[in-house]
Design a protein around this motif. Sequence first.
Motif, mmCIF file in Angstrom:
data_model
loop_
_atom_site.group_PDB
_atom_site.id
_atom_site.type_symbol
_atom_site.label_atom_id
_atom_site.label_comp_id
_atom_site.label_asym_id
_atom_site.label_seq_id
_atom_site.Cartn_x
_atom_site.Cartn_y
_atom_site.Cartn_z
ATOM 1 N N VAL A 74 0.868 -1.372 -0.009
ATOM 2 C CA VAL A 74 -0.020 0.117 0.008
ATOM 3 C C VAL A 74 0.972 1.004 0.151
ATOM 4 O O VAL A 74 1.240 1.753 0.888
ATOM 5 N N ASP A 75 1.137 1.902 -1.066
ATOM 6 C CA ASP A 75 2.272 3.063 -1.168
ATOM 7 C C ASP A 75 1.890 3.747 -2.483
ATOM 8 O O ASP A 75 1.045 3.719 -3.152
ATOM 9 N N ASN A 76 2.724 4.946 -2.405
ATOM 10 C CA ASN A 76 2.499 5.721 -3.611
ATOM 11 C C ASN A 76 3.589 5.839 -4.463
ATOM 12 O O ASN A 76 4.861 6.249 -4.051
ATOM 13 N N PRO A 77 3.732 4.967 -5.568
ATOM 14 C CA PRO A 77 4.439 4.852 -6.481
ATOM 15 C C PRO A 77 4.931 5.836 -7.431
ATOM 16 O O PRO A 77 4.241 6.884 -7.583
ATOM 17 N N PRO A 78 6.154 5.813 -8.162
ATOM 18 C CA PRO A 78 6.367 6.993 -9.131
ATOM 19 C C PRO A 78 5.303 6.718 -10.327
ATOM 20 O O PRO A 78 5.278 5.583 -10.830
ATOM 21 N N PHE A 79 4.581 7.867 -10.607
ATOM 22 C CA PHE A 79 3.667 7.613 -11.782
ATOM 23 C C PHE A 79 4.151 7.381 -13.029
ATOM 24 O O PHE A 79 3.502 6.814 -13.754
ATOM 25 N N SER A 80 5.362 7.961 -13.366
ATOM 26 C CA SER A 80 5.817 7.744 -14.452
ATOM 27 C C SER A 80 6.271 6.188 -15.015
ATOM 28 O O SER A 80 6.239 5.966 -16.225
ATOM 29 N N ILE A 81 6.209 5.242 -14.171
ATOM 30 C CA ILE A 81 6.489 3.931 -14.445
ATOM 31 C C ILE A 81 5.312 3.148 -13.669
ATOM 32 O O ILE A 81 5.490 1.818 -13.347
ATOM 33 N N LEU A 82 4.028 3.799 -13.354
ATOM 34 C CA LEU A 82 3.044 2.688 -12.639
ATOM 35 C C LEU A 82 2.833 1.498 -13.635
ATOM 36 O O LEU A 82 2.499 0.596 -12.806
ATOM 37 N N SER A 83 2.670 1.793 -14.738
ATOM 38 C CA SER A 83 2.100 0.693 -15.573
ATOM 39 C C SER A 83 3.187 -0.499 -15.402
ATOM 40 O O SER A 83 2.970 -1.823 -15.345
ATOM 41 N N LYS A 84 4.477 -0.163 -15.433
ATOM 42 C CA LYS A 84 5.495 -1.266 -15.076
ATOM 43 C C LYS A 84 5.630 -1.847 -14.033
ATOM 44 O O LYS A 84 5.687 -3.155 -13.737
ATOM 45 N N ILE A 85 5.200 -1.373 -12.837
ATOM 46 C CA ILE A 85 5.001 -1.500 -11.401
ATOM 47 C C ILE A 85 3.788 -2.409 -11.387
ATOM 48 O O ILE A 85 3.960 -3.496 -10.624
ATOM 49 N N CYS A 86 2.798 -2.354 -11.837
ATOM 50 C CA CYS A 86 1.480 -3.006 -11.845
ATOM 51 C C CYS A 86 2.002 -4.310 -12.340
ATOM 52 O O CYS A 86 1.220 -5.471 -12.034
ATOM 53 N N THR A 87 2.277 -4.371 -13.485
ATOM 54 C CA THR A 87 2.640 -5.461 -14.343
ATOM 55 C C THR A 87 3.583 -6.330 -13.643
ATOM 56 O O THR A 87 3.545 -7.746 -13.540
ATOM 57 N N PHE A 88 4.712 -5.874 -12.849
ATOM 58 C CA PHE A 88 5.599 -6.767 -12.019
ATOM 59 C C PHE A 88 4.793 -7.399 -10.907
ATOM 60 O O PHE A 88 5.027 -8.481 -10.692
ATOM 61 N N TYR A 89 4.004 -6.427 -10.224
ATOM 62 C CA TYR A 89 3.187 -7.231 -9.084
ATOM 63 C C TYR A 89 2.165 -8.222 -9.402
ATOM 64 O O TYR A 89 2.222 -9.258 -8.900
ATOM 65 N N ARG A 90 1.540 -7.962 -10.901
ATOM 66 C CA ARG A 90 0.706 -9.125 -11.318
ATOM 67 C C ARG A 90 1.581 -10.328 -11.526
ATOM 68 O O ARG A 90 1.185 -11.340 -11.340
ATOM 69 N N THR A 91 2.628 -10.153 -12.244
ATOM 70 C CA THR A 91 3.488 -11.230 -12.757
ATOM 71 C C THR A 91 3.994 -11.954 -11.506
ATOM 72 O O THR A 91 4.045 -13.342 -11.738
ATOM 73 N N GLU A 92 4.371 -11.224 -10.482
ATOM 74 C CA GLU A 92 4.966 -11.891 -9.110
ATOM 75 C C GLU A 92 3.824 -12.369 -8.188
ATOM 76 O O GLU A 92 4.238 -12.697 -7.221
ATOM 77 N N GLN A 93 2.783 -12.085 -8.510
ATOM 78 C CA GLN A 93 1.310 -12.398 -7.780
ATOM 79 C C GLN A 93 1.635 -11.815 -6.297
ATOM 80 O O GLN A 93 1.274 -12.135 -5.188
ATOM 81 N N ILE A 94 2.048 -10.404 -6.433
ATOM 82 C CA ILE A 94 1.996 -9.752 -5.096
ATOM 83 C C ILE A 94 0.822 -8.714 -4.983
ATOM 84 O O ILE A 94 0.686 -7.720 -5.840
ATOM 85 N N PRO A 95 0.050 -8.755 -3.798
ATOM 86 C CA PRO A 95 -1.109 -8.014 -3.858
ATOM 87 C C PRO A 95 -0.793 -6.559 -3.709
ATOM 88 O O PRO A 95 0.124 -6.167 -2.806
ATOM 89 N N PHE A 96 -1.304 -5.583 -4.111
ATOM 90 C CA PHE A 96 -1.229 -4.136 -3.979
ATOM 91 C C PHE A 96 -2.307 -3.265 -4.019
ATOM 92 O O PHE A 96 -3.551 -3.717 -4.643
ATOM 93 N N PHE A 97 -2.111 -2.274 -3.455
ATOM 94 C CA PHE A 97 -3.099 -1.007 -3.397
ATOM 95 C C PHE A 97 -2.242 0.299 -3.785
ATOM 96 O O PHE A 97 -1.658 0.649 -2.644
ATOM 97 N N LEU A 98 -2.143 0.862 -4.774
ATOM 98 C CA LEU A 98 -1.485 2.006 -5.156
ATOM 99 C C LEU A 98 -1.900 3.144 -5.583
ATOM 100 O O LEU A 98 -3.008 3.330 -6.261
ATOM 101 N N PHE A 99 -1.725 4.340 -5.218
ATOM 102 C CA PHE A 99 -1.905 5.532 -5.553
ATOM 103 C C PHE A 99 -1.596 5.584 -7.126
ATOM 104 O O PHE A 99 -0.524 5.162 -7.865
ATOM 105 N N ALA A 100 -2.471 6.405 -7.821
ATOM 106 C CA ALA A 100 -2.264 6.581 -9.400
ATOM 107 C C ALA A 100 -2.828 7.940 -9.875
ATOM 108 O O ALA A 100 -3.816 8.578 -9.115
#
Length: 264
Positions: A74-100
């Motif tokens: 549960v965090d506020n990630p860099p928006f410029s790479i948000l898509s890459k971050i979401c893809t990584f978490y989905r691939t690694e099956q890490i649950p997330f709730f992110l600012f966007a």
Amino acid sequence: MGIRQQTIDDYGAFVDKFKPKKTTDDCYTPPAVYEAIKDWACREYGIDPDKVVRPFYPGGDYERFDYSGGAVVVDNPPFSILSKICTFYRTEQIPFFLFAPYLTIFSSTSRNGAHMIVTNSTIEYANGAQVNTSFVTSFGDDLIRTAPDLANAIDETVRRVRKEQRRHPPKYAYPRELLTVSRLGKIGRQVEFRVKASDVAFTRALDSQKAVKKAIYGGGYLLSEAKAAELKAAELKAAELKAAENVTVWPLNDKEKQIIGKLG
């Protein structure tokens, strides 16, 4: 720091002004706002607060962060790479709730399977940037949804934080060995003060400030001990002169001085 190095640093800072700024990548969430958002996510999706982690911090590497033990991001990630971050978490099956980012939330997550919560919450971050924010998550069944209770909780918290900041504005004090423009501005009409290059070293922030993501507005110069003492004396002298500017001094005449001379 030598004059040559100082010149190079100043020129680098000048050039940096013309580089594109990804300001949303430097947005650090006010603690009260973050807690309100985390509390909502934990209640809504049954997240254990003790499992919540925040891998996005200065110098951090979210891809090498330790997500063991059932961690939930549960965090506020860099928006410029948000898509890459979401893809990584989905691939690694890490649950997330992110600012966007609010306006580009669809395009940021259209290809990585993240679910979107549109709140259009205006959050004033620690660096002063006001960003319209929504959220993306791996939780839930809806691809897109609104969440009035979350949006209202954020709005109420933001208003409370602003009110508290107005009531209790932060007060800062620098060590006497730091020269700032404002210190000179306060004495410049009363006292002449000069500094040689050998007496100072330029700095944009003290290490104690960096730890809390603060900096010296406009930069400053570290002073030698002798020069710091001289500046302190100049400030005291300026304060005396400034106080005297608004005081009418009534002089003694010759007769009064003669009377005084005969006393005692």
